[in-house]
Design a protein around this motif. Structure first.
Motif, short mmCIF file in Angstrom:
data_model
loop_
_atom_site.label_atom_id
_atom_site.label_comp_id
_atom_site.label_asym_id
_atom_site.label_seq_id
_atom_site.Cartn_x
_atom_site.Cartn_y
_atom_site.Cartn_z
N MET A 1 75.12 -3.19 15.09
CA MET A 1 74.91 -4.09 16.23
C MET A 1 74.65 -3.26 17.50
O MET A 1 75.25 -2.21 17.71
CB MET A 1 76.15 -4.96 16.46
CG MET A 1 76.44 -5.91 15.30
SD MET A 1 75.22 -7.23 15.17
CE MET A 1 75.60 -8.16 16.65
N LEU A 2 73.75 -3.80 18.38
CA LEU A 2 73.39 -3.07 19.59
C LEU A 2 74.58 -2.78 20.48
O LEU A 2 74.65 -1.75 21.13
CB LEU A 2 72.34 -3.88 20.38
CG LEU A 2 70.91 -3.83 19.87
CD1 LEU A 2 70.03 -4.72 20.73
CD2 LEU A 2 70.37 -2.40 19.89
N TRP A 3 75.53 -3.70 20.53
CA TRP A 3 76.61 -3.57 21.51
C TRP A 3 77.87 -2.95 20.92
O TRP A 3 78.91 -2.92 21.57
CB TRP A 3 76.93 -4.92 22.13
CG TRP A 3 75.69 -5.69 22.53
CD1 TRP A 3 75.32 -6.93 22.13
CD2 TRP A 3 74.64 -5.23 23.39
NE1 TRP A 3 74.12 -7.28 22.68
CE2 TRP A 3 73.67 -6.26 23.46
CE3 TRP A 3 74.41 -4.05 24.10
CZ2 TRP A 3 72.50 -6.16 24.20
CZ3 TRP A 3 73.25 -3.94 24.85
CH2 TRP A 3 72.31 -4.98 24.90
N ASP A 4 77.80 -2.48 19.68
CA ASP A 4 78.96 -1.81 19.09
C ASP A 4 79.37 -0.62 19.95
O ASP A 4 78.54 0.19 20.36
CB ASP A 4 78.64 -1.32 17.67
CG ASP A 4 78.64 -2.44 16.65
OD1 ASP A 4 79.03 -3.56 17.02
OD2 ASP A 4 78.25 -2.20 15.49
N GLY A 5 80.64 -0.53 20.25
CA GLY A 5 81.16 0.59 21.03
C GLY A 5 81.12 0.38 22.52
O GLY A 5 81.66 1.20 23.27
#
Length: 441
Positions: free
Chosen positions: A1-5
């Motif tokens: 996912m793009l927003w992981d982290g």
């Protein structure tokens, strides 16, 4: 996912760098696709930041002023290449030159924390230090001139004009202009690098620093403001004259060049504010990261994470309009004496350059201070020291002193600067430039 982290990055950045809060947003194809906030907008009140929290924008305001100047030019109210009014030792700067920070004005800021009259007469420092269009120098004074030109051309106060021509047409409801936020939305309280809450901040260069908005609206402005302008004006806005190996400066925008995706951006930093607006045109997206701390460290950590996800190949070098990079001093050992020109009269200055990249500085009749020295591509001698210039303006809130001088035959010519370098003690103050000439002894 793009927003992981992302959550972990933001939370650790706030903790590691002592920053109270951050609000960030990503806009893609004209829509906000991410809006998050972390930390405390007001620490004492235990009020959490949310995506609806408004932050000070500091120098991102220059992008607003630049867009308004372009609109005035499109409306036939202002000539981008006409001379600005004033009495100058060189041909008068034009709006195009002022927009690009090539108008000949020096660096300047002056902040105060009393709603009364500005204690420093800004016009004392409203002088050109070089012929227009001969070099880049980032200057709030130049954007102050643009604000005055806009008010004269439109017959409106700048804040009213920005609302009528930019904020309302783009539907940016949180945007505002002024020393304090005039709206009803929750506002992030600004904090010093060591966590003290700032009082309201006033300045003599509002057109350069006095914007407010949410992160979502900043991202949308970055992506949609060009829609208001004629195509040829947009092209001029992004026609950025190179100022270092990585970026140039257009009209209120830093524009990258060279390897990596094109990045159009503008940062903002002042007491209790560290903000950044980024547009990545090839991805049709924009990013805003706003914090309520003088330190830029948390902001930059979060921006680096977002760029790594959204614009691989981009880096901090694509955002930073740095023009002075230090090199060793090549001046021979020797003594230089002369004067600093101030509104209070000439102030004696003596500098002894040593062979060990150090210099002994004596200002007026004060004590001698030894400090490291450097040079750059523009200056043959650069030095700073904790000495106060003995003028009324410097005594207000400028405990530090610097010189930037270039060799011209048997003289060193340039500037002496009274400033306050940070806010670990008190509040951010002023940066006041004075002419300086020293002669070899």
């Amino acid at each position: 996912m793009l927003w992981d982290g992302l959550d972990e990055c933001c939370e650790s950045a706030l903790s590691n760098h002592g920053c109270a809060s951050v609000s960030l947003a990503v806009a893609e194809r004209g829509d906000v696709v991410l809006a998050r906030a972390y930390g405390a907008a007001d620490v004492a009140a235990r009020r959490q930041a949310t995506p609806a929290t408004v932050y000070g924008l500091a120098s991102i305001t220059k992008a607003l002023t630049a867009t308004a100047v372009c609109l005035a030019a499109d409306d036939g109210l202002l000539d981008l290449d006409g001379p600005a009014p004033g009495d100058y030792p060189w041909p008068a700067p034009t709006p195009r030159q002022l927009l690009r920070h090539r108008g000949g004005f020096p660096a300047f800021y002056a902040f105060h924390y009393d709603a009364g009259p500005m204690p420093i007469d800004v016009d004392r420092y409203r002088t050109l230090v070089r012929a227009p269009d001969t070099d880049f120098e980032y200057s709030n004074l130049g954007y102050r001139e643009l604000g005055r030109l806009l008010e004269a051309a439109t017959g409106q106060r700048l804040g009213d004009h920005l609302r009528e021509r930019i904020f309302d047409p783009l539907g940016l409801r949180s945007f505002a202009y002024g020393s304090a936020y005039p709206g009803s939305a929750p506002v992030a309280r600004p904090y010093s690098v060591d966590g003290r809450a700032y009082p309201d901040c006033f300045s003599g260069h509002l057109a350069a620093t006095a914007g407010w908005a949410t992160a979502s609206d900043v991202a949308l402005f970055a992506q949609t403001s060009a829609r208001l302008l004629r195509p040829e004006t947009v092209a001029a806005m992004y026609d950025a004259v190179p100022i270092n190996d990585h970026v140039g400066y257009g009209f209120g925008r830093v524009v990258s060049h060279g390897a990596g995706p094109v990045i159009r951006s503008h940062g903002g930093g002042m007491g209790g504010v560290a903000a950044l607006m980024i547009e990545v045109p090839e991805r049709d997206l924009a990013i805003a990261v706003l914090t309520n701390s003088t330190s830029k460290a948390a902001r930059d950590t979060i921006v680096e994470h977002l760029l790594g996800v959204l614009a691989p190949g981009a880096s901090g070098d694509h955002l930073n309009p740095v023009t002075e990079r230090n090199r060793p001093v090549a001046l021979p050992e020797g003594v230089w004496e002369g004067e600093i020109g101030t509104a209070d009269g000439e102030v004696p200055l003596r500098i002894r350059v040593r062979a060990d990249q150090q210099a002994e500085i004596r200002l007026a009749h004060g004590n001698k201070v030894t400090t490291p020295v450097a040079a750059s591509q523009r200056w043959d001698l650069r030095a700073s020291a904790p000495i106060q210039l003995p003028t009324a303006d410097a005594r207000l809130n400028c405990p530090d002193f610097a010189v930037e001088l270039r060799a011209e035959r048997d003289r060193l010519v340039g500037r002496a600067i009274a400033y306050k370098g940070g806010d670990r003690n008190g509040w951010l103050g002023a940066y006041l430039v004075h002419p300086c000439v020293l002669r070899s002894q």
